[in-house]
Design an enzyme around this catalytic site. Structure first.
Site, PDB file in Angstrom:
ATOM      1  N   HIS A 183       0.841  -1.197   0.000  1.00 28.89           N
ATOM      2  CA  HIS A 183       0.000   0.000   0.000  1.00 28.89           C
ATOM      3  C   HIS A 183       0.879   1.251   0.000  1.00 28.89           C
ATOM      4  O   HIS A 183       1.961   1.271   0.596  1.00 28.89           O
ATOM      5  CB  HIS A 183      -0.898   0.024   1.237  1.00 28.89           C
ATOM      6  CG  HIS A 183      -1.995  -1.002   1.200  1.00 28.89           C
ATOM      7  ND1 HIS A 183      -2.889  -1.084   0.171  1.00 28.89           N
ATOM      8  CD2 HIS A 183      -2.329  -1.987   2.072  1.00 28.89           C
ATOM      9  CE1 HIS A 183      -3.736  -2.068   0.403  1.00 28.89           C
ATOM     10  NE2 HIS A 183      -3.416  -2.637   1.549  1.00 28.89           N
ATOM     11  N   CYS A 207      -0.050   2.159  -5.145  1.00 29.64           N
ATOM     12  CA  CYS A 207      -0.954   3.218  -5.606  1.00 29.64           C
ATOM     13  C   CYS A 207      -0.317   4.595  -5.424  1.00 29.64           C
ATOM     14  O   CYS A 207       0.572   4.778  -4.586  1.00 29.64           O
ATOM     15  CB  CYS A 207      -2.257   3.176  -4.817  1.00 29.64           C
ATOM     16  SG  CYS A 207      -3.333   1.806  -5.252  1.00 29.64           S
TER      17      CYS A 207
END
Length: 808
Positions: free
Chosen positions: A385, A434
């Site tokens: 993440h 991301c």
């Protein structure tokens, strides 16, 4: 005729026993030999070690001379030095015997390799040896001699290959009463049609292995000053390694699929070929003839160079999967494993870590920085993440809270700033995460000014304010980025050119169009490639320090055998899956006839070990949660074993201790009996670095005005703990001083190197059980399985099967 540069451990057991018998006397024996040997500091034995040799007389079969020779073998004492010492103590019998033994010594120069091929094909196993004239060969399948045919030749031909040929093969080489055995080679049969031997259809699906050359190097005619470029492309599982040869002489600096020599001269004329190999197979490319004539352009400078060497190459790979407050991810484990294998082929020192919290990520980066120096290539890969605010990227640790901010994450630009302080030759960041904005974080990052170095490359898996995806499948899975990167990362091209090609490949994938596209940011002005050769700097002490520091973090416990009172002998082995994940396996080597079923299970692990007890002591690696190591990659997969997987070794604060519990039943009893032995194996792999300790301030929030200078280090790296008192290795120092490095390196290098050992005795001149798949001394192995290249762009994969690396 003999090779006196060999280690004492190369002597056969019979020769060692004969020498030991000659030295077991008080007038001219092992004690007098020890006094002479101790003049060499590298081989000196301590008083306690000499006492342990003396105590061997208390054992009915003990031999002080054998015990002392074993210690010399552990220190890699050469035969030449041993002969010199025997002459000094005037032991004429031992001198004559050792001279005769070495002159008649047999040495295997080409070992047979494990192979698999299609039924009906032709297979050749080769064993060659050097030694006195008149060597004879005898092949065995298991313990059975192969009579007739080529069973008495250096090359054993199996044709046509049939199911009866499957099994383990070994070759015995004889000269009179002197003999030696080759390693075991496993022959497997592949029952599939339409493919070449060793290869199955659809690019080696599942765990099938294979090796096939797709693109052969081509003959060329060049002029002096031109650039020679040869390629050899393969499809292989496990990944292939390459080694180029010029006129059949190995080219030590050329070990990638591409060979590039700028500004060739007539000295480069001749035949070029490439040896391609992996864990199971070896093959050669077609030879390419290179003709070089006079230069057709006198303006071409012969000193022109289009490659820049690296003083070293280091990579830190982090994959975070098991988040406490966020979605679990699947791909980072497979992605880190894939990239670690490929970068290893390019001679990178790779540190691969899974599931790090914030403190561990900071410590890992600090240790990574200590491996960097002037001219070193540094590569940081992160899968997990992440998010991006105001042009700054943040990597999210597994312990980040639900509403995390920059205070809870690691800023990539801060890492870059510290890398620049090391004067690196190339800084590459591959961020597989991301890049959406974090709405919980409104602080404008201020990581500090960067230097203008023109050597920075950022490869983002996706664009600004976009998400990155992973392909969810049964078993192994890759992120989209790595699915395409692994095809190109070994290419001998400028790193930005290589990443551009990856971007083009991703753009042609239907499932990612309009959803994910690689973004490249770079100020790289020189032609630097990940495949560039390594040329050591002018400071050998710093190079030795980096080598030792990396080796310390990848040191596995030695395999050992445990003897239980009931007569059962258990082998305990270790294998590294990642730098912080270790596999422990147990197998039964020997058991008395009155013992029926038995198994050796691990229990009572020391505090801090991350192990799922429900998945420990399993019969295969998949059941313990390892998707990357295969049964075939460990020694003798046919021997029943129990496997346990230890994770998060970076959190181990003390030596690893566990109990081996032997469960068995006597043949005439139904009641189960247990015996236990406690085992301590020290601190394996990355646990030695104490990443759980605070090596630097933990918080690097976006608003922090902290100056990331060496003075901000609260403690020295754990690497410096082994040095003399008062020594501190700061980030901007040249790692350590030359004098300290040399003394420390010489003191510890032998402990990390595999020690030569005297081989077990053979009762007769035939293969024994300990020569076969269940040999006593398995070597530590790294994971080697590769994912098919076609997995990432499979058109059958739907968007619904992709998981997002969510940013919040």
């Amino acid at each position: 005729m003999g090779d006196w540069s060999l280690s004492l451990g190369s002597l056969c057991e019979g020769a060692v026993g004969r020498l030991a018998g000659m030295l077991d006397n008080s007038t001219c024996g092992w004690r007098q030999l020890a006094q002479v040997v101790n003049e060499q500091p590298r081989l000196r034995c301590s008083d306690s070690e000499l006492t342990s040799c003396s105590l061997e007389v208390l054992s009915p079969t003990g031999s002080p001379g054998r015990h002392f020779l074993a210690k010399l073998a552990d220190r890699t004492c050469t035969l030449a030095f041993l002969l010199q010492c025997l002459k000094k103590i005037d032991h004429q019998d031992a001198v004559q015997y050792l001279t005769a033994t070495v002159m008649e010594q047999i040495r295997i120069t080409q070992q047979p390799q494990s192979l698999q091929a299609l039924e009906g094909s032709r297979m050749v196993l080769t064993c060659r040896a050097s030694g006195p004239t008149g060597l004879t060969y005898q092949w065995f399948r298991g313990k059975k001699e192969i009579l007739g045919g080529t069973g008495n030749a250096p090359e054993l031909v199996l044709c046509p290959l049939a199911p009866i040929h499957q099994g383990h093969y070994i070759c015995r080489v004889n000269y009179g009463d002197n003999y030696t055995f080759s390693i075991w080679a496993h022959v497997r049969l592949v029952r599939s049609a339409g493919t070449s031997p060793g290869c199955s259809s659809s690019l080696f699906p599942g765990s099938a292995s294979g090796l096939r050359i797709l693109l052969q190097p081509q003959s060329q005619m060049l002029s002096e000053g031109d650039t020679l470029f040869l390629e050899c492309h393969t499809e292989a599982n496990p990944p292939a390694q390459y080694h180029w040869y010029h006129n059949m002489d190995p080219m030590s600096q050329h070990k990638t699929r591409s060979l590039r020599i700028p500004c060739v001269t007539t000295a480069h004329r001749g035949q070029y070929s490439c040896k391609v190999f992996n864990l199971y197979h070896e093959t050669w490319s077609d030879p390419a003839q290179v003709h070089i004539g006079p230069s057709s352009d006198s303006s071409v400078p012969l000193t022109e160079v289009d490659h820049y060497p690296a003083t070293d190459k280091v990579a830190l790979l982090i994959g975070n999967m098991n988040y406490k407050c966020h979605n679990q991810l699947c791909a980072p484990m497979a992605d880190v494993h894939e990239l670690a294998n490929l970068l290893g082929q390019l001679d990178f020192k790779v540190v691969s870590l899974l599931d790090l919290n914030l403190q561990e990520m900071h410590s890992a980066v600090t240790e990574f920085l200590l491996l960097l120096d002037k001219g070193v290539y540094g590569l940081l890969y992160f899968a997990g993440h992440g998010y991006e605010n105001y042009g700054n990227s943040f990597m999210v640790p597994i312990d980040a809270p639900a509403s995390y901010t920059s205070e809870h994450c690691l800023c990539v630009q801060s890492v870059l700033q510290r890398m620049q302080e090391r004067e690196t030759g190339l800084n590459v960041f591959l961020l597989d995460m991301c890049r959406k904005r974090n709405l919980n974080d409104e602080v404008i990052p201020q990581p500090g000014p960067l230097k203008v170095t023109a050597n920075i490359v950022f490869g983002y898996a996706t664009c600004v304010d976009a998400e990155a995806y992973e392909v969810k499948r049964d078993g192994l899975s890759n992120g989209i980025f790595i699915s395409f990167l692994k095809r190109r990362v070994c290419e001998d091209e400028k790193v930005t050119v290589m990443l551009d090609r990856v971007a083009e490949d991703m753009g042609q994938c239907e499932i990612t169009k309009g959803r994910q596209a690689l973004e490249l940011r770079s100020n790289l002005s020189e032609r630097r490639a990940l495949s560039d050769q390594i040329q050591s700097s002018g400071c050998p002490a710093a190079t030795s320090a980096r080598n030792l520091q990396w080796a310390i973090a990848h040191d596995l416990p030695e395999s050992r055998n445990l003897q239980f009172d009931c007569g059962v002998k258990v082998q305990l082995g270790f294998a590294a899956e990642f730098s912080n994940i270790m596999i422990i396996y147990t197998r039964i080597l020997e058991k008395p006839r009155d013992v029926g079923s038995c198994s050796a299970q691990l229990t009572d692990f020391s505090q801090g070990v991350d192990i799922d007890l429900k998945k420990s002591n399993q019969e295969n690696l998949v059941e313990v949660g390892s998707l990357l190591l295969t049964m075939d990659s460990l020694p003798s997969p046919e021997v029943p074993s129990l496997y346990s997987r230890l994770c998060s070794l970076q959190r181990l604060k003390a030596e690893l201790t566990f109990t081996v519990c032997l469960h068995f039943r006597y043949s005439n009893l139904n009641e189960e009996v247990q015996e236990r032995q406690t085992v301590t194996v020290g601190k394996p792999l990355v646990s030695k670095l104490n990443l759980h300790q605070c090596l630097m301030p933990c918080s690097f929030s976006a608003s922090s005005s902290l100056d990331l200078q060496p003075s901000s280090l609260a403690e020295p790296s754990s690497f410096a703990e082994g040095f003399e008192p008062g020594f501190i290795a700061s980030e901007t120092s040249s790692v350590i001083s030359a004098s300290t490095t040399c003394s420390y390196y010489l003191q510890n290098a032998r402990e990390l190197a595999p020690a030569a050992s005297v081989t077990p005795a053979r009762s007769v001149n035939v293969p024994e059980e300990n020569d076969g798949p269940d040999c006593d001394a398995p070597q530590p192995l790294m994971a080697s399985r590769s994912l098919p290249h076609s997995q990432g762009d499979d058109g059958s994969c739907k968007l619904s099967s992709m998981y997002t690396f969510h940013s919040c």
